[in-house]
Design an enzyme around this catalytic site. Structure first.
Site, PDB file in Angstrom:
ATOM      1  N   GLY A   1       0.838  -1.196   0.000  1.00  0.00           N
ATOM      2  CA  GLY A   1       0.000   0.000   0.000  1.00  0.00           C
ATOM      3  C   GLY A   1       0.870   1.242   0.000  1.00  0.00           C
ATOM      4  O   GLY A   1       2.003   1.209   0.494  1.00  0.00           O
TER       5      GLY A   1
ATOM      6  N   GLN B   1       2.505  10.033   1.474  1.00  0.00           N
ATOM      7  CA  GLN B   1       3.832   9.385   1.490  1.00  0.00           C
ATOM      8  C   GLN B   1       4.686   9.787   0.297  1.00  0.00           C
ATOM      9  O   GLN B   1       5.886   9.521   0.270  1.00  0.00           O
ATOM     10  CB  GLN B   1       3.691   7.855   1.503  1.00  0.00           C
ATOM     11  CG  GLN B   1       3.159   7.306   2.821  1.00  0.00           C
ATOM     12  CD  GLN B   1       3.112   5.792   2.786  1.00  0.00           C
ATOM     13  OE1 GLN B   1       2.180   5.198   2.279  1.00  0.00           O
ATOM     14  NE2 GLN B   1       4.142   5.163   3.324  1.00  0.00           N
TER      15      GLN B   1
ATOM     16  N   CYS C   1       5.989  -0.142   7.269  1.00  0.00           N
ATOM     17  CA  CYS C   1       5.564   1.027   6.517  1.00  0.00           C
ATOM     18  C   CYS C   1       6.713   1.467   5.615  1.00  0.00           C
ATOM     19  O   CYS C   1       7.852   1.544   6.075  1.00  0.00           O
ATOM     20  CB  CYS C   1       5.193   2.153   7.497  1.00  0.00           C
ATOM     21  SG  CYS C   1       4.650   3.661   6.687  1.00  0.00           S
ATOM     22  N   LEU C   2       6.411   1.756   4.357  1.00  0.00           N
ATOM     23  CA  LEU C   2       7.468   2.161   3.420  1.00  0.00           C
ATOM     24  C   LEU C   2       8.149   3.459   3.865  1.00  0.00           C
ATOM     25  O   LEU C   2       9.278   3.728   3.481  1.00  0.00           O
ATOM     26  CB  LEU C   2       6.891   2.336   2.007  1.00  0.00           C
ATOM     27  CG  LEU C   2       6.432   1.044   1.296  1.00  0.00           C
ATOM     28  CD1 LEU C   2       5.807   1.376  -0.056  1.00  0.00           C
ATOM     29  CD2 LEU C   2       7.575   0.063   1.124  1.00  0.00           C
TER      30      LEU C   2
ATOM     31  N   HIS D   1      -4.469   0.882   7.585  1.00  0.00           N
ATOM     32  CA  HIS D   1      -3.130   1.483   7.674  1.00  0.00           C
ATOM     33  C   HIS D   1      -3.035   2.730   6.781  1.00  0.00           C
ATOM     34  O   HIS D   1      -2.569   3.791   7.217  1.00  0.00           O
ATOM     35  CB  HIS D   1      -2.086   0.432   7.248  1.00  0.00           C
ATOM     36  CG  HIS D   1      -0.668   0.916   7.221  1.00  0.00           C
ATOM     37  ND1 HIS D   1       0.304   0.401   8.048  1.00  0.00           N
ATOM     38  CD2 HIS D   1      -0.050   1.858   6.451  1.00  0.00           C
ATOM     39  CE1 HIS D   1       1.453   1.028   7.793  1.00  0.00           C
ATOM     40  NE2 HIS D   1       1.267   1.902   6.830  1.00  0.00           N
ATOM     41  N   GLU D   2      -3.508   2.600   5.547  1.00  0.00           N
ATOM     42  CA  GLU D   2      -3.402   3.716   4.596  1.00  0.00           C
ATOM     43  C   GLU D   2      -4.358   4.856   4.962  1.00  0.00           C
ATOM     44  O   GLU D   2      -4.029   6.032   4.770  1.00  0.00           O
ATOM     45  CB  GLU D   2      -3.660   3.239   3.165  1.00  0.00           C
ATOM     46  CG  GLU D   2      -2.726   2.136   2.655  1.00  0.00           C
ATOM     47  CD  GLU D   2      -1.250   2.437   2.841  1.00  0.00           C
ATOM     48  OE1 GLU D   2      -0.854   3.611   2.801  1.00  0.00           O
ATOM     49  OE2 GLU D   2      -0.484   1.475   3.056  1.00  0.00           O
TER      50      GLU D   2
ATOM     51  N   HIS E   1      -2.751   7.070   7.331  1.00  0.00           N
ATOM     52  CA  HIS E   1      -1.827   8.010   6.687  1.00  0.00           C
ATOM     53  C   HIS E   1      -2.541   9.298   6.275  1.00  0.00           C
ATOM     54  O   HIS E   1      -1.963  10.380   6.349  1.00  0.00           O
ATOM     55  CB  HIS E   1      -1.202   7.385   5.434  1.00  0.00           C
ATOM     56  CG  HIS E   1       0.049   6.593   5.699  1.00  0.00           C
ATOM     57  ND1 HIS E   1       1.165   7.140   6.291  1.00  0.00           N
ATOM     58  CD2 HIS E   1       0.362   5.297   5.447  1.00  0.00           C
ATOM     59  CE1 HIS E   1       2.106   6.207   6.391  1.00  0.00           C
ATOM     60  NE2 HIS E   1       1.649   5.079   5.889  1.00  0.00           N
TER      61      HIS E   1
HETATM   62 ZN   LIG Z   1       2.565   3.262   5.918  1.00  0.00          ZN
END
Ligand SMILES: [Zn+2]
Length: 167
Positions: free
Chosen positions: A48, A53, A90-91, A132-133, A136
């Protein structure tokens, strides 16, 4: 038209801490960004990637839990049930994983990349990634949920990431 080049923002970047604005309409520009985000997510081996991000302060994200890419715009979680524990990464926070307790099953209203209003009920990894997204889009990160020992374990790593942002 070439796709816009995107850079994944890392922990400490102010973009990751702001609340994003609703998308009025998905036009060709936003759609190009979405395609580029899907590519960036696949390259980073993520499941994701949310707009903030990559420095875009709008309410949308892309995901792929192994069933092909999907775009979610203006998500609204309308129902939550059950509870499941799963480690999340998380990226934007490399090398950090947090044991997360979240509702197992959710219902969602959203808009797709063609501006169609959609509804979906899901569980498992898909429900996990969506939650999760969606966090963000509200400036919330997995480290906000960290337990005392996890906080202790990653203190140095997070400081290091933050310092890098200030360089
Ligand atoms: Zn993340």
């Amino acid at each position: 038209m070439s796709l816009p080049e995107l850079k994944i923002r890392l922990y400490g970047d102010p973009c990751l801490r702001k609340k994003c604005a609703a998308v009025k309409e998905v036009g060709p520009g936003v759609r190009a960004v979405m395609n580029s985000m899907i590519e960036t997510m696949h390259q980073a081996k993520g499941v994701g990637l949310a707009a903030p991000q990559v420095g875009i302060m709008e309410r949308f994200f892309v995901l792929d839990v192994g069933e092909g890419p999907m775009v979610i715009v203006n998500p609204k979680i309308t129902k939550r049930s059950g509870m499941a524990a799963l480690e999340e990464g998380c990226l934007s926070i490399p090398e950090v994983t947090i044991m997360m307790h979240r509702p197992e099953k959710i219902s969602l209203q959203y808009m797709d990349e063609d501006n169609r209003m959609m509804k979906m009920t899901c569980d498992g990894l898909l429900a996990r990634v969506i939650q999760h997204e969606t966090d963000h889009l509200n400036g919330k990160l997995i480290v906000d949920y960290a337990s005392g020992p996890e906080r202790e374990k990653y203190r140095g790593k997070l400081k290091e990431l933050e310092a890098k942002q200030k360089e």
